[in-house]
Enzyme design. Structure first.
Site, mmCIF file in Angstrom:
data_model
loop_
_atom_site.group_PDB
_atom_site.id
_atom_site.type_symbol
_atom_site.label_atom_id
_atom_site.label_comp_id
_atom_site.label_asym_id
_atom_site.label_seq_id
_atom_site.Cartn_x
_atom_site.Cartn_y
_atom_site.Cartn_z
ATOM 1 C CG HIS A 120 -33.200 61.004 20.468
ATOM 2 N ND1 HIS A 120 -34.025 61.229 18.524
ATOM 3 C CD2 HIS A 120 -32.594 60.351 19.908
ATOM 4 C CE1 HIS A 120 -34.297 60.324 18.164
ATOM 5 N NE2 HIS A 120 -32.678 59.075 18.892
ATOM 6 C CG ASP A 134 -32.406 56.267 21.490
ATOM 7 O OD1 ASP A 134 -32.249 57.214 21.840
ATOM 8 O OD2 ASP A 134 -33.330 56.394 20.261
ATOM 9 C CD GLU A 135 -32.449 56.472 16.103
ATOM 10 O OE1 GLU A 135 -33.277 55.359 15.430
ATOM 11 O OE2 GLU A 135 -33.506 57.569 16.604
ATOM 12 C CB VAL A 136 -25.687 58.829 19.857
ATOM 13 C CG1 VAL A 136 -24.488 60.881 20.081
ATOM 14 C CG2 VAL A 136 -26.500 58.574 21.039
#
EC number: 3.2.1.52
Length: 540
Positions: free
Chosen positions: A277, A337-339
């Site tokens: 992100h 998160d969400e790498v």
């Protein structure tokens, strides 16, 4: 023969009684039709009587008890007194035609007493005492709390006790309320990267949070789409990473938000999410992102933060040192998160680094390596970290005391059980993603969640420090933030404040409908729960 009642009074006494009755008749008091006070969130204990007290805007004031540790020099309380006087009386006009309120029926003052160090010049924290006792009786009501934070919560409850009837009279039932929150962390997450939110919109959100006794603004301030935080140390981050130079939060803007929140007993928790992100970071900071490869050649695209360069950690250390100063809260949210591992997997230098570290192409270990570096950095700054659940799930070695925020509904109960069994504090947000819209009364779903309904020991359940209602910004900006949040987030507010036995949906609907109207009357554009109307609409 013995005479009863009025017949026993001699003439002077009879005349006095008739005069008193005439005065009451001229005043024309109204008895409360019911004692459903519509408090939100519901206090731990609230006892009321049918006896009504009347308030005159010109003859009511807030004041400090002589024994209070907080006096007129406490700016937090003085501002709260001004604010709540306006909430109670400011939207309406006192109707003419009333005689003076009989003294035995008038509430003239709310006397406030702070027992311990008031913390007037401090910032609220995770350990802030928000408990209070409120006794409403004439002519002087009393509000007692250990700290100013409890006074702020008690003032909100006091304001909710007061109604203006159709004749213009301000009334309150005699009441005795003892109250304190169930969880210490009760948050709202806003996202200012996908869509920029003007400062005035954030301040309006803080007002509504105080009306619902939330105490944490989780500010997800930057993301892939834009970097609106104006850094003093690295000004190019926002100069090149924001949507435009008018879509930034200056140091003065941030200070305004933090102070406005403090005066409402609300902490501001900043989130600077990485290593994923972070696309907007790369526009203003050279070499911070990982170059992606295609067929052994750079593709011209970039992925997560580059975890193999010393310069990465030098940059992050300077940036977080600034953030730790600008935001006074003891916590910083580090994301995690969400790498997406695809870019790391394509980069020869990253693969070589992993081989030398013995990571065996396990990119979760590389992510864990990065997060450990940042967690140690934050710890050295005497701050505590909050991370999304992937940091724990993906083999992360967390510093004791790191808070894990659970956002995935998959295996939700198991996740809570595992994290708390490992001894880490937890914030729950999985059931409370308010940016997901359903037709109908979806607040009922949020209200029906029991945060501690997972298999675990009492010690494990004590590690659940609270929760957050999240309103992500892909489809939310200043035009629709407030009606999407409220009163849907109010359901989460009561779940996190009130006793776990407070679960009656019918009673909640009755109280929340009125609370929604109360918020609308205070300038919060809260959407309706269902059909109906607000009693004050004709006077707006």
């Amino acid at each position: 023969m013995e005479q009863r009642g009025l017949g026993r009074l001699r003439l002077p006494g009879l005349l006095a009684l008739l005069a008193a009755l005439a005065a009451l008749a001229a005043w024309s008091p109204r008895v409360s039709a019911s004692l459903d006070l519509s408090l939100w969130p519901l206090p731990v204990s609230a006892m009321t009587t049918p006896r009504l007290l009347y308030l005159s805007p010109g003859n009511f004031f807030f004041g400090h008890s002589p024994s209070s540790k907080a006096g007129p020099s406490c700016a937090v309380l003085q501002e709260a007194f001004r604010r709540y006087y306006a909430y109670i009386f400011g939207s309406y006009k006192w109707h003419r035609g009333y005689n003076k309120i009989p003294s035995e029926m008038e509430l003239q003052k709310l006397e406030v007493s702070v027992i311990m160090d008031p913390e007037c010049d401090s910032f609220p924290s995770i350990t802030s005492d928000e408990s209070y006792n409120l006794l409403v009786q004439g002519p002087v009501a009393t509000l007692t709390a250990n700290r100013v934070w409890g006074v702020l919560r008690g003032l909100e409850t006091f304001s909710q006790l007061i109604y203006q009837d159709s004749h213009g009279a301000f009334t309150a039932n005699e009441s005795n309320i003892v109250d304190s929150p169930r969880f210490p962390h009760r948050g709202i997450l806003i996202d200012t990267s996908r869509h920029f939110l003007p400062v005035k919109t954030i301040l309006k959100t803080l007002d509504a949070m105080a009306f619902n006794k939330f105490n944490v603004l989780h500010w997800h301030i930057v993301d892939d789409q834009s970097f609106p935080y104006q850094s003093i140390t690295f000004p190019e981050l926002s100069n090149k990473g924001s949507y435009s130079l008018s879509h930034v939060y200056t140091p003065n803007d941030v200070h305004t938000v933090v102070e406005y929140a403090r005066f409402r007993g609300i902490r501001v928790l900043p989130e600077f999410d990485s290593p994923g992100h972070t696309a907007s970071w790369g526009k203003g900071q050279k070499d911070i992102l990982t170059p992606c490869y295609h067929a052994s050649e750079p593709s011209g695209t970039f992925g997560p933060i580059n975890p193999i360069l010393n310069s990465t950690y030098s940059f992050l250390s300077k940036l977080f040192k600034e953030i730790s100063t600008v935001f006074p809260d003891e916590f910083i949210h580090l994301g995690g998160d969400e790498v997406d591992f695809n870019c790391w997997e394509s980069n020869p230098a990253v693969l070589n680094f992993m081989m030398n570290k013995g990571f065996d192409r396990n990119f979760k270990k590389l992510q864990s390596f990065y997060m450990q570096m940042v967690l140690d950095m934050i710890s050295a700054m005497k701050k505590r970290s909050i991370v999304w659940q992937e940091v724990y799930d993906d083999e992360g070695k967390l510093i004791p005391g790191t808070v894990v925020q659970v956002w995935k509904m998959d295996n939700f109960d198991n996740e809570l059980r595992n994290i708390t069994a490992a001894g880490f504090p937890v914030i729950i947000s999985a059931p409370w993603y308010l940016d997901t819209i359903h037709y109908g009364q979806d607040w009922r779903e949020y209200y029906s969640v029991e945060p501690l309904n997972f298999l675990g020991t009492p010690k494990q359940k004590q590690l659940v420090i609270g929760g957050e209602a999240c309103i992500w910004g892909e489809y939310v900006d200043a035009t629709n933030l407030t009606p999407r949040l409220w009163p849907r987030a109010s359901a989460v507010g009561e779940r996190l404040w009130s006793h776990q036995d407070v679960t009656d949906l019918r009673d909640a609907y009755r109280r929340l409908t009125r609370h929604r109207c109360r918020m609308v009357g205070r300038g919060i554009a809260a959407q309706p729960l269902f059909t109906g109307y607000c009693e004050h609409e004709g006077r707006m």
